[in-house]
Design a protein around this motif. Structure first.
Motif, mmCIF file in Angstrom:
data_model
loop_
_atom_site.group_PDB
_atom_site.id
_atom_site.type_symbol
_atom_site.label_atom_id
_atom_site.label_comp_id
_atom_site.label_asym_id
_atom_site.label_seq_id
_atom_site.Cartn_x
_atom_site.Cartn_y
_atom_site.Cartn_z
ATOM 1 N N SER A 24 -68.904 2.364 -21.300
ATOM 2 C CA SER A 24 -68.043 1.930 -22.402
ATOM 3 C C SER A 24 -68.641 2.312 -23.752
ATOM 4 O O SER A 24 -67.929 2.788 -24.642
ATOM 5 N N LEU A 25 -69.962 2.132 -23.905
ATOM 6 C CA LEU A 25 -70.593 2.491 -25.182
ATOM 7 C C LEU A 25 -70.610 4.003 -25.390
ATOM 8 O O LEU A 25 -70.423 4.482 -26.517
ATOM 9 N N THR A 28 -67.188 5.078 -26.390
ATOM 10 C CA THR A 28 -66.949 4.606 -27.751
ATOM 11 C C THR A 28 -67.612 5.532 -28.764
ATOM 12 O O THR A 28 -66.984 5.962 -29.744
ATOM 13 N N ILE A 74 -65.750 0.072 -34.445
ATOM 14 C CA ILE A 74 -66.644 0.072 -33.285
ATOM 15 C C ILE A 74 -66.229 -0.986 -32.263
ATOM 16 O O ILE A 74 -66.066 -0.707 -31.070
ATOM 17 N N VAL A 77 -62.710 -0.262 -30.606
ATOM 18 C CA VAL A 77 -62.764 0.891 -29.712
ATOM 19 C C VAL A 77 -63.578 0.553 -28.468
ATOM 20 O O VAL A 77 -63.205 0.915 -27.342
ATOM 21 N N ALA A 78 -64.685 -0.156 -28.654
ATOM 22 C CA ALA A 78 -65.491 -0.568 -27.494
ATOM 23 C C ALA A 78 -64.680 -1.459 -26.568
ATOM 24 O O ALA A 78 -64.813 -1.387 -25.344
ATOM 25 N N SER A 79 -63.814 -2.287 -27.136
ATOM 26 C CA SER A 79 -62.980 -3.170 -26.316
ATOM 27 C C SER A 79 -61.978 -2.381 -25.486
ATOM 28 O O SER A 79 -61.639 -2.766 -24.369
ATOM 29 N N PHE A 81 -62.372 0.653 -24.147
ATOM 30 C CA PHE A 81 -63.034 1.241 -22.989
ATOM 31 C C PHE A 81 -63.605 0.169 -22.063
ATOM 32 O O PHE A 81 -63.531 0.295 -20.840
ATOM 33 N N THR A 120 -57.795 -5.181 -27.009
ATOM 34 C CA THR A 120 -58.050 -4.464 -28.251
ATOM 35 C C THR A 120 -57.238 -5.043 -29.398
ATOM 36 O O THR A 120 -57.731 -5.193 -30.515
ATOM 37 N N LEU A 199 -70.566 -5.676 -29.272
ATOM 38 C CA LEU A 199 -70.231 -4.545 -28.406
ATOM 39 C C LEU A 199 -70.213 -4.953 -26.933
ATOM 40 O O LEU A 199 -69.524 -4.331 -26.123
#
Length: 230
Positions: A24-25, A28, A74, A77-79, A81, A120, A199
């Motif tokens: 995920s990171l 992102t 950040i 977007v991390a959420s 993925f 998201t 994150l």
């Protein structure tokens, strides 16, 4: 509940979770880099003042603005993925912490994508609310936690419960345990308020809510409620 939250936070950094965390990171970071490069290219294409030092100043200011803007993106977007991998998180928790229980059902791909988009949307709403509440000192912190305790608690609990229950059963169970879910949502909101740690919030929230759901009694059926009435 607090012990479940501590265990869920520890789980995020254990080997079974690390693969999901890095995926995920990594996705992102890749998307943010692409967005940054695209924005820089668009700026260079549309801004041509033919005055070198002015272009340099504009480029520096615009670059700083892009960094600030992307830092705001950040967490959302991390959420996106992380939301795609929440079923993997739930499966690990169910297998390792509740090995004697029947496993849950993974959501279909389209439903998983929709759930990720919902998460998201909640995260974006949270961040926008934070920005707006900066203008209202005194009530901003209280309002932030109340709003997000409700939103995050509801969304992540429904994710955990829907692996085992129908939509109607999930809503009934959520209503029967509103207070407990709200407190769990406050814990998730507290983690989301911390930079960098936000994150890992989706993974923590999924692991936490799987535990919370497992410890809840099954909701009474309508027929049972009728028999219980005097």
């Amino acid at each position: 509940m607090l012990s479940d939250a501590i265990d869920a936070f520890r789980d995020v950094f254990t080997p079974p979770f690390r693969g999901v965390l890095w995926k995920s990171l990594g996705l992102t970071l890749a998307l943010l880099v692409v967005l940054f490069i695209g924005a820089e290219a668009a700026l260079g294409f549309f801004v041509d003042l033919s005055i070198p030092y002015v272009e340099t100043i504009i480029g520096i200011v615009a670059g700083l603005g892009l960094v600030v803007g992307l830092s705001f993106l950040i967490a959302p977007v991390a959420s996106i993925f992380a939301g795609l991998f929440l079923d993997e998180v739930a499966e690990v928790v169910e297998e390792t912490r509740f090995p004697g229980d029947p496993p849950g059902r993974a959501m279909p791909i389209l439903q998983g994508v929709w759930m990720a988009l919902k998460f998201t949307g909640v995260v974006i709403a949270v961040n926008l609310l934070v920005l707006l509440l900066l203008l209202l000192p005194g009530i901003n912190i209280v309002a932030f936690f109340i709003a997000n305790g409700y939103l995050l608690g509801r969304e992540y609990f429904e994710f955990a419960a829907r692996r085992f229950r129908s939509e109607a059963e999930t809503k009934r169970l959520r209503k029967d345990n509103t207070g407990q879910i709200f407190v769990a949502g406050l814990i998730i909101a507290a983690l989301m308020a911390v930079p960098i740690l936000n994150l890992v919030t989706p993974l923590f929230a999924a692991a936490f809510m799987v535990r919370l759901h497992k410890r809840m009694p099954a909701p009474a059926l309508a027929s049972d409620r009728v028999r219980m009435m005097p």
